[in-house]
Design an enzyme around this catalytic site. Structure first.
Site: not given
Length: 557
Positions: A71, A146, A175, A300, A333
């Site tokens: 871990v 890892g 670890c 559109c 946008c």
């Protein structure tokens, strides 16, 4: 090529999906550099008892991963590096090959830390990773390693503790090593920011893994990130009515931070090639009448697309579902960003009715972003696809989706509904992501497309050009899309919807866009639709056919 990417704050699941795609589909080498939100990862032989608390109680998640080791923790203030490389001399990923590769990764980290001024850093026998004072009676781990090595390719990599919250390590046995300390550059008295660490590491990585002059390139997302950049719904808050007067002020600041200083004057006439012909026709009027009668929304109209007369005259339209109000506020946008209404349960059937009435052989369905919904609007997509299939089974369906915040279950809802083409736009190059769409993420968008490809779908993405990107940056973005297996890319010139939106930085000439399409094809994209007035759904049927889909012949007249 070695393609180096700084991706900023990236969810672990998105980085993993992107890694897997590059591992499986790309012939180039890649080095992904990023930070993760708080997460504990468990290697294939990890002991779950080494996680000492409920991760949710400390604001983290836990993920099982396909790498070695026990871990470990990833989080803000920690530089994570994922080299996806073709490793020379590897015979199949056996223990000897893996050990040699891990040694090389460790050496890259050691060299980086040494260059940053950290003394007495090296390896500790029998323990992978990089350690401070490894020969003393108090060795301290500063970097975890890892990796996974298979078929001569690498995945996963290293994590350097720059200045993370060290308390997060107290909730695990790092670890699986219970009798050794964990440290960081900050704890060792080295005061450096993340950008300095990355800028120090990259040349050393290029020296180690590059292939000579001109055989590598780098692209970064913007380094500054602020929570207030996100739309309120993206932060999980209620949204006030849109404050357009403030938008241009915020955008000017973001543009300056991204290094964009040029802008076309609002008074300057558009080039001749940017002037769409306004030619209403019986086909246009008939389709418009159908949309109004069924109370449907099209992108559109909502986005002010310059191709509306051409496409509607040909009986083609892009239906916009989940309402007409978006929970994000992208800088380019025009779609309304006020508080949206709940999804209309009758909307999918009305879209299917329109497809049937118009006799469409190819239907495009897009959406506003719905960060206010648990599934991001995915269920409405699935219902719409199913309704079209019932009413007109032979219709090819393309969906242009939002990222659903990267949620795998929501995305699977759309993928499992079986659209023929899955379109999700990256919109712009990494450097301009925060400027153009601060509630989105370049890495997340690549991960969405990677997952769609894994689901067996034809994939598509699009770029809006002219917001301040360079030609080289666009080439790098096309390379990223090709590397994860995207089939079709659209690229067209940005048009400023209002004075409160991003300015046009420059006009791309038609011949430049022709060159861009050629570069995309050389990179392995099946089809690149690039022209001044190209938009995501423009000539969608032609693009899908070019990517190998069996679609009905293009109609004429």
């Amino acid at each position: 090529m070695l393609r180096v990417r700084w991706l900023g704050r990236t969810a672990y699941r998105d980085a993993h999906a992107l890694q897997r795609a590059l591992f499986a589909r790309s012939s180039d080498d890649h080095l992904l550099l990023l930070e993760h939100p708080h997460v504990y990862t468990l290697g294939v032989r990890a002991d779950r008892s080494n996680v000492l608390v409920d991760p949710a109680s400390v604001g983290a998640e836990v993920v099982e991963v396909d790498r070695g080791g026990d871990v470990t923790y990833h989080g803000p203030g920690q530089l994570v590096g994922y080299p996806i490389l073709t490793v020379p001399g590897v015979r199949g990923g056996g223990m000897a090959d893996t050990a040699a590769y891990v040694h090389g990764v460790e050496q890259l980290v050691i060299d980086t830390l040494t260059a940053l001024g950290l003394a007495d850093v090296g390896r500790l026998r029998e323990y992978p990773g990089v350690w401070v004072a490894p020969g003393s009676d108090r060795p301290r781990k500063i970097a975890a390693i890892g990796v996974r090595l298979s078929r001569g390719r690498s995945m996963h990599g290293f994590a350097i503790n720059v200045a993370p919250d060290m308390g997060m390590f107290d909730h695990i046995v790092p670890c699986g090593i219970s009798d050794k300390e964990v440290t960081s550059l900050a704890a060792e008295g080295i005061d450096v920011d993340m950008r300095t660490v990355v800028d120090t590491l990259v040349p050393l990585a290029v020296e180690r893994w590059g292939h000579g002059p001109g055989s590598w390139e780098r692209a970064d997302v913007v380094w500054r990130e602020r929570p207030e950049d996100l739309a309120p719904f993206s932060r999980g808050e209620a949204a006030p009515e849109a404050a357009a007067a403030e938008t241009s002020v915020r955008l000017r600041g973001r543009l300056a931070e991204a290094g964009v200083t040029q802008a076309v004057s609002l008074r300057e006439r558009k080039p001749e090639w940017m002037r769409a012909k306004v030619t209403p026709s019986p086909g246009y009027n008939r389709l418009r009448s159908t949309m109004r009668e069924l109370d449907l929304v099209t992108v559109c109209e909502e986005a002010g697309c310059p191709n509306i007369y051409e496409c509607w005259s040909d009986g083609t339209a892009t239906f916009m579902i989940n309402g007409e109000r978006c929970t994000r506020a992208c800088g380019f946008c025009l779609v309304d960003t006020r508080k949206p209404a709940p999804p209309d349960p009758d909307e999918p059937e009305r879209v299917a009715d329109a497809v049937a009435r118009m006799g469409l052989d190819y239907a495009v369905v897009t959406t506003v972003a719905r960060d206010d919904l648990d599934d991001g609007g995915a269920g409405q997509f699935a219902a719409t696809i199913a309704a079209i299939r019932r009413r007109r089974p032979g219709t090819t369906i393309e969906v242009l989706i939002s990222d659903c915040k990267g949620d795998p279950a929501s995305l699977a809802t759309i993928f499992d509904a079986g659209p023929d083409v899955l379109n999700h736009n990256v919109e712009t190059v990494p450097r301009l992501q925060r400027v153009a769409r601060p509630s989105a993420s370049y890495a997340r968008s690549l991960a969405v497309l990677s997952r769609a490809k894994d689901a067996g779908l034809t994939t598509k993405s699009g770029l809006v050009l002219g917001m301040g990107e360079t030609t080289e940056e666009v080439h790098a973005t096309l390379a990223d899309l090709a590397a994860i297996g995207v089939d079709v890319v659209t690229a067209g010139q940005y048009l400023r919807p209002t004075a409160a939106h991003l300015p046009v930085a420059r006009w791309w000439a038609p011949e430049e866009l022709d060159d861009l399409a050629a570069v995309g094809r050389q990179l392995g994209l099946a089809h690149v639709e690039a022209a001044p007035l190209t938009r995501s759904s423009h000539h969608a049927k032609v693009a899908a056919a070019a990517a190998g889909l069996q679609v009905a012949p293009q109609r004429t007249g």
